[in-house]
Design a protein around this motif. Structure first.
Motif, PDB file in Angstrom:
ATOM      1  N   ARG A  58       0.835  -1.190   0.000  1.00  9.14           N
ATOM      2  CA  ARG A  58       0.000   0.000   0.000  1.00  9.14           C
ATOM      3  C   ARG A  58       0.878   1.252   0.000  1.00  9.14           C
ATOM      4  N   VAL A  59       0.264   2.393  -0.272  1.00  7.81           N
ATOM      5  CA  VAL A  59       1.028   3.644  -0.291  1.00  7.81           C
ATOM      6  C   VAL A  59       1.689   3.893   1.054  1.00  7.81           C
ATOM      7  N   ARG A  60       0.957   3.645   2.140  1.00 11.12           N
ATOM      8  CA  ARG A  60       1.523   3.848   3.477  1.00 11.12           C
ATOM      9  C   ARG A  60       2.694   2.906   3.723  1.00 11.12           C
ATOM     10  N   ASP A  61       2.555   1.650   3.297  1.00  9.96           N
ATOM     11  CA  ASP A  61       3.654   0.696   3.443  1.00  9.96           C
ATOM     12  C   ASP A  61       4.888   1.179   2.688  1.00  9.96           C
ATOM     13  N   ALA A  62       4.664   1.663   1.452  1.00 10.65           N
ATOM     14  CA  ALA A  62       5.784   2.124   0.630  1.00 10.65           C
ATOM     15  C   ALA A  62       6.480   3.316   1.268  1.00 10.65           C
ATOM     16  N   LEU A  63       5.700   4.240   1.836  1.00 12.67           N
ATOM     17  CA  LEU A  63       6.293   5.413   2.470  1.00 12.67           C
ATOM     18  C   LEU A  63       7.120   5.023   3.691  1.00 12.67           C
TER      19      LEU A  63
END
Length: 289
Positions: free
Chosen positions: A210-215
């Motif tokens: 997810r975007v949060r995981d990637a960040l």
């Protein structure tokens, strides 16, 4: 500074590591770190000093310390949580001191030895006593067999020691630390890619990225791998390998106030005694150096 980098990065690492799994999280983290390091290496021009022999040694160090060691550490964290995995990983200081004496002829003695014992002992006390009696956070739960988690933590510590010590002679030649880190990271990432391509189910992500995981993974890569590991290589150039490992083992102590500030999880009172011993040991080493 490297220990502080690893302490800060652990705040970013735990959530995506548990969601993605140790292998997928490590793979994404290495990809981000490789991109950052190669951008810096190409801009700085230090990559021109690399030769085939250096690349081979750096690659072997990357496979042992990053591919095997880092993956084992996050597998341990997923099972035991960051507090208990931290005390197991802190044993890399003792492994490093022993291996540096056996293979590099580096001997820690006198007041430096007393300070080292205080520092490592204080770190372990701070982590072991870091849990309050009313602690119920999910990170304190054991997932799976405890013995496997302990074994993974010790494997991670040993791999960290071996991978770092094998680079001591190379770093003493003045090779660019950023370029060296970039090579280590890239070849460890290649090993992860081969494992994923083999079709082994354990290498796949447990959940989609997810975007949060990637960040969070990018922040962990930038702080721990691009910055922290490069600082360790700089330290290896200037200091004894055993002492470098001992100083870098204070990460769990530095994590105590960070957890308190970010998650409002005040460490147990006895943990501060261990932290005080670690500080006293550090001061004693520096005063007698």
């Amino acid at each position: 500074m490297a220990a502080a980098s690893w302490a800060v990065s652990s705040l970013f690492s735990a959530p995506p590591a548990q969601r993605l799994g140790a292998f997928a999280f490590s793979r994404w983290r290495m990809l981000f770190a490789s991109a950052i390091l190669w951008a810096l290496a190409l801009a700085g021009g230090g990559w021109r000093d690399l030769d085939a022999a250096a690349v081979g040694l750096l690659g072997l160090s990357g496979v042992v310390g990053i591919f095997i060691g880092d993956t084992a550490l996050f597998a341990c964290m997923n099972r035991l949580g960051p507090r208990r995995s931290g005390v197991l990983f802190a044993t890399h200081a003792m492994f490093s001191a022993l291996l540096a004496w056996l293979f590099l002829g580096e001997l820690i003695q006198g007041w430096a030895l007393v300070g080292s014992a205080l520092l490592v002992g204080g770190v372990m006390m701070a982590v072991l006593w870091g849990k309050r009696e009313d602690e119920s956070h999910g990170w304190e739960q054991t997932r799976g067999r405890l013995l496997i988690g302990v074994g993974l933590g010790l494997v991670a510590a040993l791999c960290q020691s071996v991978a770092t010590l094998m680079l001591k002679p190379l770093m003493a030649t003045g090779i660019d630390a950023v370029s060296a880190s970039a090579v280590r990271m890239s070849l460890a990432l290649a090993a992860h890619g081969l494992l994923l391509a083999s079709g082994w189910p354990g290498a796949r992500a447990k959940q989609p990225l997810r975007v949060r995981d990637a960040l969070l993974t990018f922040l962990s890569a930038a702080v721990a791998m691009a910055l922290g590991m490069t600082l360790i290589l700089y330290a290896m150039r200037h200091g004894q390998a055993g002492l470098v490992a001992i100083f870098s083992s204070v990460t769990p102590v530095l994590l105590l106030p960070l957890l308190w500030a970010v998650y409002r999880r005040r460490p147990a009172a006895r943990a501060w005694l261990g932290a005080a011993l670690a500080v006293a040991g550090t001061a004693l080493i520096l005063a007698r150096s």
